[in-house]
Design an enzyme around this catalytic site. Structure first.
Site, PDB file in Angstrom:
ATOM      1  N   VAL A   1       0.840  -1.203   0.000  1.00 44.62           N
ATOM      2  CA  VAL A   1       0.000   0.000   0.000  1.00 44.62           C
ATOM      3  C   VAL A   1       0.874   1.251   0.000  1.00 44.62           C
ATOM      4  CG1 VAL A   1      -1.693   1.315   1.367  1.00 44.62           C
ATOM      5  CG2 VAL A   1      -1.828  -1.176   1.300  1.00 44.62           C
ATOM      6  N   CYS A   2       0.454   2.268  -0.760  1.00 44.29           N
ATOM      7  CA  CYS A   2       1.072   3.600  -0.690  1.00 44.29           C
ATOM      8  C   CYS A   2      -0.034   4.636  -0.872  1.00 44.29           C
ATOM      9  CB  CYS A   2       2.189   3.762  -1.714  1.00 44.29           C
ATOM     10  SG  CYS A   2       1.618   3.837  -3.419  1.00 44.29           S
ATOM     11  N   ARG A   3       0.315   5.849  -1.257  1.00 45.32           N
ATOM     12  CA  ARG A   3      -0.688   6.903  -1.405  1.00 45.32           C
ATOM     13  C   ARG A   3      -1.596   6.653  -2.606  1.00 45.32           C
ATOM     14  NH1 ARG A   3      -1.759  11.972  -3.621  1.00 45.32           N
ATOM     15  NH2 ARG A   3      -0.043  11.742  -5.078  1.00 45.32           N
TER      16      ARG A   3
ATOM     17  N   GLY B   1      -0.662   4.079  -5.358  1.00 45.28           N
ATOM     18  CA  GLY B   1      -0.439   2.795  -6.023  1.00 45.28           C
ATOM     19  C   GLY B   1       0.875   2.723  -6.787  1.00 45.28           C
TER      20      GLY B   1
ATOM     21  N   MET C   1      -4.037   4.752  -0.791  1.00 40.96           N
ATOM     22  CA  MET C   1      -4.832   5.335   0.291  1.00 40.96           C
ATOM     23  C   MET C   1      -5.788   6.422  -0.221  1.00 40.96           C
ATOM     24  SD  MET C   1      -4.227   3.584   2.955  1.00 40.96           S
ATOM     25  CE  MET C   1      -4.900   4.559   4.324  1.00 40.96           C
TER      26      MET C   1
END
Length: 99
Positions: free
Chosen positions: A62-64, A66, A90
């Site tokens: 997971v990141c901000r 993708g 996110m």
């Protein structure tokens, strides 16, 4: 690349399914909230912290948005890990977060 949608991850988390989520965002981003139970390993530290990641289970990256989690996915996939990338990151997460 194996992908998973944020709502699918939320279902796993909310049903208390045993799931490993690795958040590769930076400290200041994670401070704004992360998925409950997620492990925080910034992307820049990932190559040096592979020993912290269990190779026998699946991990959701997971990141901000993708992008960084996609890079993390590639790194772990090349090392033989079972990983999926959460599409949209996110920014697409509609569920609760831990702060």
């Amino acid at each position: 690349m194996k992908e998973i949608k944020p709502d699918e991850v939320a279902k796993k988390v909310n049903s208390n399914e045993s799931v490993s989520i690795i958040d590769v965002r930076e400290d200041e981003e994670v401070a704004q909230g992360k998925i409950s139970g997620a492990t925080h390993i910034p992307l820049s530290e990932l190559p040096d912290r592979l020993d912290e990641i269990n190779q026998s289970i699946e991990h959701i990256m997971v990141c901000r948005s993708g992008g960084r989690s996609g890079k993390a996915y590639q790194l772990l996939d090349e090392q033989g890990y079972n990983v999926r990338n959460m599409t949209g990151g996110m920014l697409e997460w509609k569920d609760e977060v831990d702060k």
